[in-house]
Design a protein around this motif. Structure first.
Motif, PDB file in Angstrom:
ATOM      1  N   LEU A 174       0.841  -1.204   0.000  1.00  0.00           N
ATOM      2  CA  LEU A 174       0.000   0.000   0.000  1.00  0.00           C
ATOM      3  C   LEU A 174       0.875   1.253   0.000  1.00  0.00           C
ATOM      4  N   PHE A 175       1.870   1.249   0.886  1.00  0.00           N
ATOM      5  CA  PHE A 175       2.752   2.409   0.958  1.00  0.00           C
ATOM      6  C   PHE A 175       3.549   2.561  -0.341  1.00  0.00           C
ATOM      7  N   LYS A 180       4.767   5.465  -5.113  1.00  0.00           N
ATOM      8  CA  LYS A 180       4.976   5.416  -6.570  1.00  0.00           C
ATOM      9  C   LYS A 180       4.201   6.541  -7.252  1.00  0.00           C
ATOM     10  N   ASN A 181       2.951   6.725  -6.816  1.00  0.00           N
ATOM     11  CA  ASN A 181       2.125   7.759  -7.442  1.00  0.00           C
ATOM     12  C   ASN A 181       2.551   9.160  -7.047  1.00  0.00           C
ATOM     13  N   TYR A 182       2.975   9.313  -5.796  1.00  0.00           N
ATOM     14  CA  TYR A 182       3.509  10.610  -5.358  1.00  0.00           C
ATOM     15  C   TYR A 182       4.735  10.942  -6.210  1.00  0.00           C
ATOM     16  N   ARG A 184       5.585   9.726  -9.118  1.00  0.00           N
ATOM     17  CA  ARG A 184       5.387   9.832 -10.570  1.00  0.00           C
ATOM     18  C   ARG A 184       4.570  11.053 -10.968  1.00  0.00           C
ATOM     19  N   TYR A 185       3.536  11.371 -10.156  1.00  0.00           N
ATOM     20  CA  TYR A 185       2.621  12.428 -10.589  1.00  0.00           C
ATOM     21  C   TYR A 185       2.752  13.723  -9.797  1.00  0.00           C
ATOM     22  N   VAL A 186       2.942  13.635  -8.487  1.00  0.00           N
ATOM     23  CA  VAL A 186       2.908  14.844  -7.660  1.00  0.00           C
ATOM     24  C   VAL A 186       4.272  15.530  -7.637  1.00  0.00           C
ATOM     25  N   LEU A 187       5.278  14.754  -7.293  1.00  0.00           N
ATOM     26  CA  LEU A 187       6.614  15.330  -7.105  1.00  0.00           C
ATOM     27  C   LEU A 187       7.149  16.062  -8.354  1.00  0.00           C
ATOM     28  N   PRO A 188       7.041  15.496  -9.554  1.00  0.00           N
ATOM     29  CA  PRO A 188       7.573  16.232 -10.707  1.00  0.00           C
ATOM     30  C   PRO A 188       6.882  17.577 -10.921  1.00  0.00           C
ATOM     31  N   ARG A 189       5.584  17.636 -10.588  1.00  0.00           N
ATOM     32  CA  ARG A 189       4.856  18.903 -10.808  1.00  0.00           C
ATOM     33  C   ARG A 189       5.271  19.954  -9.790  1.00  0.00           C
TER      34      ARG A 189
END
Ligand code: SAM
Length: 259
Positions: A174-175, A180-182, A184-189
């Protein structure tokens, strides 16, 4: 992390240019994106691989110098610390922090804290010299991982320790999914917003992490580089891992010609 098919460009020119461009915002970004956990990871490193005796300490890929500064402080200014990096913009920031925080103590006789521009794959430093050789979030960026590790081992004293702090993948599913999503999607933005870097530094981050060995695979590379008793501890659900190995006491390395 899955989904990255093409190998990330880790050429020296690209890596140096990228860190040069984001240097001014690097510290802020680091603390924001890690939620301040980076302080804890460094604290854990200097506590686990604590200085002892008078031999100097080396921190490679030192960037803005936080681990080198933490080691100098931990040794109460009684042990010389050297930080090396090949991005001059990062080193200037490290020097500024040193001068602001410890300039007076160093001027009045404490051990030196020196920053040197150098490629980790070919360190201009003598063999068998440092009681601790550390790297934090840097080895992943070095073009040839084994060359970097071999150099770290070469300059380490027999019986001295090599410490590698690096991102890793959480073992809890779960973590792992959230991370992975943080990543891939949040951190780069957020990263792009802050860093305004043309070379997509914060897209590089998840790519480089996903393609870098961790856990037993990285421990094995450290063993291949000649270290013994290699152990590792996952930190903060396995987002980062601290790897520590010892240079065998019987091994002495010749300083390569030209170094
Ligand atoms: C992510 S930063 C880490 C900085 C610092 N150690 C920290 O924990 O914040 C990576 C650093 O590695 C440096 N670096 C990457 N490849 C290098 C190499 N081959 N030789 C020297 N420095 C290198 C970059 O210039 C950058 O400053």
């Amino acid at each position: 992390m899955t989904g990255s098919v093409s190998a990330v460009d880790k050429s020296e020119t690209r890596v140096r240019q990228m860190f040069g461009e984001i240097s001014g915002r690097y510290d802020l970004m680091n603390h924001v994106l890690s939620g301040g956990t980076d302080y804890y990871w460094r604290w854990w490193t200097i506590r686990t691989v604590a200085p002892s005796g008078a031999s100097p300490i080396l921190d490679v890929c030192t960037g803005t110098g936080d681990l080198a500064l933490a080691y100098w402080k931990r040794a109460k200014g009684a042990v010389s610390v050297v930080g090396t990096d090949f991005t001059p913009e990062m080193l200037r920031l490290a020097e500024n922090k040193r001068d602001t925080r410890f300039g007076k103590q160093i001027a009045s006789g404490a051990a030196p804290l020196t920053f040197i521009e150098a490629d980790t794959q070919s360190l201009p430093l003598e063999s068998d010299h440092f009681q601790i050789v550390s790297v934090a979030f840097g080895l992943r960026n070095v073009t040839d991982t084994m060359k970097g590790l071999n150099e770290m081992v070469r300059v380490c004293q027999p019986g001295g320790r090599v410490a590698v702090l690096e991102f890793s993948m959480p073992t809890n599913p779960l973590f792992g999914w959230i991370y992975k999503n943080y990543f891939r999607y949040v951190l780069p933005r957020i990263g792009q917003l802050f860093a305004r870097n043309k070379q997509s530094a914060y897209e590089y981050l998840p790519q480089s992490v996903s393609q870098f060995p961790y856990g037993e695979a990285l421990a094995n590379l450290m063993r291949d580089a000649g270290l013994e008793n290699v152990k590792y501890t996952p930190l903060t659900f396995g987002i980062a891992t601290l790897y520590v190995g010892t240079k065998p006491t019987h091994v002495r390395t010749k300083t390569p010609v030209g170094n």
